[in-house]
Design an enzyme around this catalytic site. Structure first.
Site, PDB file in Angstrom:
ATOM      1  N   HIS A 108      38.982  45.676  49.270  1.00  0.00           N
ATOM      2  CA  HIS A 108      37.665  46.043  49.815  1.00  0.00           C
ATOM      3  C   HIS A 108      37.653  46.024  51.355  1.00  0.00           C
ATOM      4  CE1 HIS A 108      35.857  46.256  45.922  1.00  0.00           C
ATOM      5  NE2 HIS A 108      36.086  44.986  45.647  1.00  0.00           N
ATOM      6  N   ASP A 147      41.763  47.643  39.376  1.00  0.00           N
ATOM      7  CA  ASP A 147      40.710  46.635  39.436  1.00  0.00           C
ATOM      8  C   ASP A 147      39.427  47.196  38.826  1.00  0.00           C
ATOM      9  OD1 ASP A 147      40.325  43.944  41.378  1.00  0.00           O
ATOM     10  OD2 ASP A 147      38.464  44.981  40.929  1.00  0.00           O
ATOM     11  N   HIS A 149      36.563  46.847  40.042  1.00  0.00           N
ATOM     12  CA  HIS A 149      35.750  47.299  41.172  1.00  0.00           C
ATOM     13  C   HIS A 149      36.487  48.410  41.922  1.00  0.00           C
ATOM     14  CE1 HIS A 149      34.810  42.975  40.504  1.00  0.00           C
ATOM     15  NE2 HIS A 149      33.561  43.422  40.584  1.00  0.00           N
ATOM     16  N   ASP A 236      40.345  42.266  36.502  1.00  0.00           N
ATOM     17  CA  ASP A 236      39.002  41.932  36.066  1.00  0.00           C
ATOM     18  C   ASP A 236      38.416  42.976  35.112  1.00  0.00           C
ATOM     19  OD1 ASP A 236      39.141  43.532  38.299  1.00  0.00           O
ATOM     20  OD2 ASP A 236      37.912  42.243  39.556  1.00  0.00           O
TER      21      ASP A 236
END
Length: 450
Positions: A108, A147, A149, A236
């Site tokens: 990120h 991921d 996200h 995740d």
């Protein structure tokens, strides 16, 4: 026999808070599991010590405000340096592939860094990529982000780079942080379709994930033919993860790794510290080493326990069809049609740092050059909760930069040093591996060369 290299770095001295999901136990349970199973005794696997990335390695990727040393802790440098160290060993033929089990995570972290967002300050994969390109001349690199996200930071850094293919599958941004990663985010005019986002609805199972792998990701990689493949190994998507709503198992992740055959996997997310991470990491490691992983089963899981809803499967197929059509027709669009004939392609980006509550307003412009990807200009203003404010101008000359873009980038840097609106002016010349920073208040200039 070439081995699979592994580096552990739990970052004992770094934490957002004592009870935060991103904490050292994420790796300690994995290390215990691997020790208990005797995995490091296998002749196919070898552990190596971590190393520090230099401040210049970070500056090659990021504009850290105000400076790298004020934004980056030793833990961040070791996490990035561990990926670089395994990259060295892979390129030099010492190992066949590697797994950097490190924290803090990084996907990120964007090109401009005002603080920590999404648990990330420094983008480990981006630091690795720029290091491999500068040190070894690796031409085409693919990053596959697994991921839950969206890897918005990695996308931001390589959005205008035609030689880095960024593929991210993730839970639909309408249902999860950071709210980005849609199919229409495809890269800038000089790098159209070098960004491929695969937003998936909550409830995707192993079957849905492997449909995406078999019908989209693997065919694109086969077509593009990268020289090096990096897996941003976020875990995740697991069915027990507290931050996501996906239904992937350890076996599903292992089969993904077996199919993808990444040169290097770098740990990203994954916050089911006891019920998922030790098993998923172990299964991925075995898959990288070419060992049998079918006996690795997390607590409470049995084959067929999750059935994908028909509407979820239908949405997966729709997204895959849409992106396959975009990929097949990517060469039919030219730069001028994407910019309406303008010299600069511009994006206005509001960015929120959820960890430190910083609000950033950013204007990004890239010069539409017919000889290279074009130099990049970023006007960034950040508002901190403590009323601290920064306005900076950052200029990037790409590693493929032509002579005209190099000259224009340096000229603009010198001009903007005189502009009172900016607290800091930065120049990142990747074509010569040079970094410049000018602080207006103290009239101080710093230069770093590779």
């Amino acid at each position: 026999m070439k081995k699979t290299g592994i580096i552990f770095f739990p970052a004992f001295d770094w934490a957002i808070s004592p009870t935060h999901p991103e904490r050292e136990e994420r790796l300690l349970y994995t290390r215990d599991q691997i020790f208990e199973e005797g995995i490091l005794d296998l002749p196919e696997i070898e552990e190596f010590p971590p190393r520090l990335a230099s401040l210049h390695d970070i500056s090659r990727v990021h504009f850290c405000v105000p400076t790298v040393s004020e934004q980056v802790l030793e833990a961040h440098r070791i996490a990035a340096g561990s990926a670089m160290s395994l990259g060295d060993k892979i390129i030099n033929g010492e190992i066949k592939n590697g797994f950097a089990l490190v924290r803090p995570p990084g996907h990120h972290a964007m090109r401009v860094v005002h603080g920590n967002r999404g648990f990330c300050s420094i983008n480990n994969e981006a630091v690795l990529v720029e290091y491999l390109r500068r040190t070894y001349g690796v031409k085409k690199i693919a990053i596959v982000d697994t991921d839950v996200h969206h890897g918005d930071g990695t996308q931001d850094i390589f959005y205008h780079d035609p030689d880095v293919l960024f593929i991210s599958f993730h839970q639909d941004g309408r249902t999860i942080y950071p709210g980005t990663g849609y199919t229409y985010e495809l890269g800038g005019p000089g790098a159209y379709a070098s960004t491929i986002n695969i937003p998936l609805p909550p409830g995707v199972t192993d079957a849905g994930l492997h449909y995406v792998m078999d019908h989209l990701i693997l065919p694109i990689l086969k077509d593009w033919q990268p020289d090096f493949v990096v897996n941003s190994a976020g875990q995740d998507n697991h069915f027990s993860d507290p931050l996501g709503e996906m239904l992937i198992s350890a076996q599903g992740y292992a089969r993904l790794t077996e199919k993808l055959k990444p040169d290097l996997a770098v740990l990203e997310g994954g916050y089911a510290i006891e019920t998922a991470l030790p098993y998923v990491n172990l299964a991925i490691l075995l898959a990288l080493a070419g060992k049998d992983y079918t006996s690795v089963v997390e607590p409470g899981y049995y084959p067929g326990m999750y059935q994908e809803k028909p509407q979820v499967s239908a949405e997966i197929q729709r997204v895959v069809e849409e992106l396959n059509e975009i990929w097949a027709n990517r060469h039919k669009l030219d730069r001028l049609s994407l910019t309406n004939g303008k010299k600069f392609y511009q994006r206005n980006k509001p960015i929120y740092y959820d960890t430190q509550f910083i609000e950033e307003k950013q204007i990004e412009k890239v010069y539409v050059c017919s000889h290279c990807p074009g130099y990049l200009i970023i006007d960034s203003q950040a508002y901190h909760p403590d009323s601290k404010r920064y306005r900076i101008l950052a200029i990037t000359i790409p590693i493929q930069g032509c002579k005209a873009c190099q000259e224009e980038g340096w000229k603009l840097y010198e001009q903007c040093k005189e502009d009172y609106r900016f607290n800091y002016v930065y120049l990142q010349d990747k074509s010569t591996d040079t970094f410049m920073m000018f602080q207006r208040e103290e009239q101080r200039e710093v230069r770093s060369d590779g």
